[in-house]
Write an enzyme that holds these catalytic residues in place. Structure first.
Site, PDB file in Angstrom:
ATOM      1  N   HIS A  37       0.141 -12.265   1.485  1.00  0.00           N
ATOM      2  CA  HIS A  37      -0.610 -11.324   0.653  1.00  0.00           C
ATOM      3  C   HIS A  37      -0.623 -11.742  -0.821  1.00  0.00           C
ATOM      4  O   HIS A  37       0.422 -11.781  -1.472  1.00  0.00           O
ATOM      5  CB  HIS A  37       0.017  -9.931   0.790  1.00  0.00           C
ATOM      6  CG  HIS A  37      -0.874  -8.810   0.371  1.00  0.00           C
ATOM      7  ND1 HIS A  37      -0.427  -7.507   0.248  1.00  0.00           N
ATOM      8  CD2 HIS A  37      -2.197  -8.773   0.082  1.00  0.00           C
ATOM      9  CE1 HIS A  37      -1.431  -6.735  -0.104  1.00  0.00           C
ATOM     10  NE2 HIS A  37      -2.520  -7.478  -0.222  1.00  0.00           N
ATOM     11  N   TYR A  89       0.833  -1.197   0.000  1.00  0.00           N
ATOM     12  CA  TYR A  89       0.000   0.000   0.000  1.00  0.00           C
ATOM     13  C   TYR A  89       0.873   1.255   0.000  1.00  0.00           C
ATOM     14  O   TYR A  89       1.355   1.709   1.033  1.00  0.00           O
ATOM     15  CB  TYR A  89      -0.929   0.011   1.207  1.00  0.00           C
ATOM     16  CG  TYR A  89      -1.863  -1.177   1.310  1.00  0.00           C
ATOM     17  CD1 TYR A  89      -2.188  -1.938   0.196  1.00  0.00           C
ATOM     18  CD2 TYR A  89      -2.425  -1.532   2.530  1.00  0.00           C
ATOM     19  CE1 TYR A  89      -3.042  -3.020   0.293  1.00  0.00           C
ATOM     20  CE2 TYR A  89      -3.285  -2.613   2.635  1.00  0.00           C
ATOM     21  CZ  TYR A  89      -3.585  -3.360   1.513  1.00  0.00           C
ATOM     22  OH  TYR A  89      -4.427  -4.445   1.630  1.00  0.00           O
TER      23      TYR A  89
END
Length: 314
Positions: A131, A47
Site C-alpha cells: 500500500h 482505513y
C-alpha cells in the site's frame, strides 16, 4: 491465476473517511453491496485505523464466494497521546488511539497481514497489496514483495500486488517482479488516462488491474460536475471539461457517473472497478447505473470532441 469479479466495494468510507459512519450504516452498506451482486471487497489497516477491516470482517462472516483484499505497509501501533484525546489527522474521523507506522520489511509485512486477519476475524484473504510505497520503493521491491511472494507460495494468499494513486511505481513492479494484480486509483478515468502505459504493460504480462477512484474523488460522482479532483478543489478547466463530457453523455441518455464507471472496464487489462460507498443508498444507486448499457457511440463522440484520446473508444 485468481478470478476477479467485475465490481468491488472499496472499504475506506466505512472506515469513516472524512466523516463518521455508524456500525449499523456500515453493515447496511456491505449488505446492500452483497445483494447487488458485489463479490470483491477491498480494505486496509489505513482505513480508519483498522475500523474498516473490523466492520468488513464482521459483515462477511459466514458468507462465501467472495474475493477479499487488504493491504500491507502501515502497521498500527499505540499512539503516544491519551486514548480518545483527539481525532485521527489522516482524513478518517476516528479516535486517534493508534498511529500508523510505515513498515515494508519482511517481518512488517507478515505482522501486518496477521493483524489484519485478527481484526477481521477471518482465516484468510485472497489478495494482499503493498500500500502506497511512494517513499519506500526500494524496500518495497527488495523486502515487501519477496515477503508476499513467500506468503503466496505458502498458500496464505492467492494473489499479490500493490495499490497506489500513481502508475510509475506499479509499472516497475510489473516489469521487475511476478505480481498478479495492481490496484490503480484515479489514473485511468474519464478525466485522467495517464496510467495507460501501466495498463499496456499489465495487458502484456497478464497482470490484472483493479480500477479505483473512477470518480477522481468526487468531480465525476454526480451528473453536474462539482467538488474535488484527487481530494483537492477541482480547477475551473477540469470542471469545464467534465461539464462538456456530461453534455455529450446526455445526448446518449447516459449520466456522467454511469460513464465514469463504464469507461475503465473498456480496457482489457482492467478486471474490476472498485467503488467506495458509505451508505446502502449509494451502493444501490451505483448498481443501478452500472447495470445500464452505455452505447458505443458515446465513446466515439467523446473522441471526436477531443475529450478522450483517439483509440479509447475501442
Amino acid at each position: 491465476m485468481i478470478e476477479l469479479p467485475r465490481h468491488g466495494l472499496g472499504g475506506a468510507p466505512i472506515g469513516n473517511l472524512f466523516e463518521e459512519v455508524t456500525d449499523e450504516q456500515a453493515r447496511a452498506t456491505v449488505d446492500a453491496a452483497w445483494e447487488s451482486g458485489v463479490r470483491l471487497y477491498d480494505t486496509a489497516p489505513h482505513y480508519g485505523l483498522g475500523l474498516s477491516e473490523r466492520r468488513l470482517g464482521a459483515a462477511l462472516a459466514g458468507r462465501s464466494g467472495y474475493v477479499l483484499s487488504t493491504k500491507v505497509g502501515r502497521l498500527l501501533v499505540p499512539a503516544a497521546a491519551v486514548a480518545g484525546a483527539g481525532r485521527d489527522a489522516d482524513v478518517f474521523d476516528v479516535p486517534a488511539e493508534l498511529a500508523r507506522k510505515w513498515d515494508f520489511s519482511r517481518d512488517g509485512v507478515r505482522r501486518s497481514l496477521e493483524e489484519s486477519l485478527e481484526r477481521m476475524g477471518l482465516p484468510a484473504v485472497h489478495v494482499a497489496l503493498i500500500h502506497d510505497p511512494d517513499e519506500h520503493v526500494e524496500q518495497a521491491l527488495g523486502e515487501a514483495y519477496p515477503a508476499l511472494a513467500e506468503l503466496r507460495s505458502e498458500g496464505v494468499v492467492q494473489a499479490i500486488g500493490l495499490g497506489m494513486n500513481q502508475w510509475q511505481v506499479p509499472l516497475r513492479f510489473v516489469q521487475e517482479t511476478d505480481i498478479d494484480v495492481v490496484m490503480l486509483a484515479g489514473r485511468y478515468t474519464l478525466l485522467d488516462q495517464s496510467g495507460l502505459p501501466l495498463l499496456e504493460a499489465c495487458a502484456e504480462r497478464g497482470v490484472k488491474v483493479l480500477a479505483a477512484g473512477v470518480f477522481n474523488s468526487g468531480i465525476l460522482a454526480t451528473h453536474r460536475p462539482a467538488g474535488t479532483f484527487d481530494y483537492q478543489p477541482a480547477s475551473g478547466p477540469l470542471l469545464e471539461r467534465a461539464t462538456r463530457i456530461a453534455g455529450i453523455c446526455e445526448r446518449h441518455d447516459v449520466t456522467l457517473p454511469q460513464a465514469a464507471m463504464a469507461f475503465p472496464l473498456r480496457h482489457p487489462a482492467i478486471a474490476t472497478i472498485v467503488l467506495g460507498a458509505r451508505s446502502a443508498e449509494e451502493v444501490t444507486a451505483n448498481a443501478a447505473l452500472w447495470s445500464r448499457p452505455v452505447p458505443e457511440a458515446l465513446w466515439e463522440d467523446l473522441e471526436a470532441e477531443g475529450l478522450l484520446p483517439r483509440g479509447q473508444s475501442s
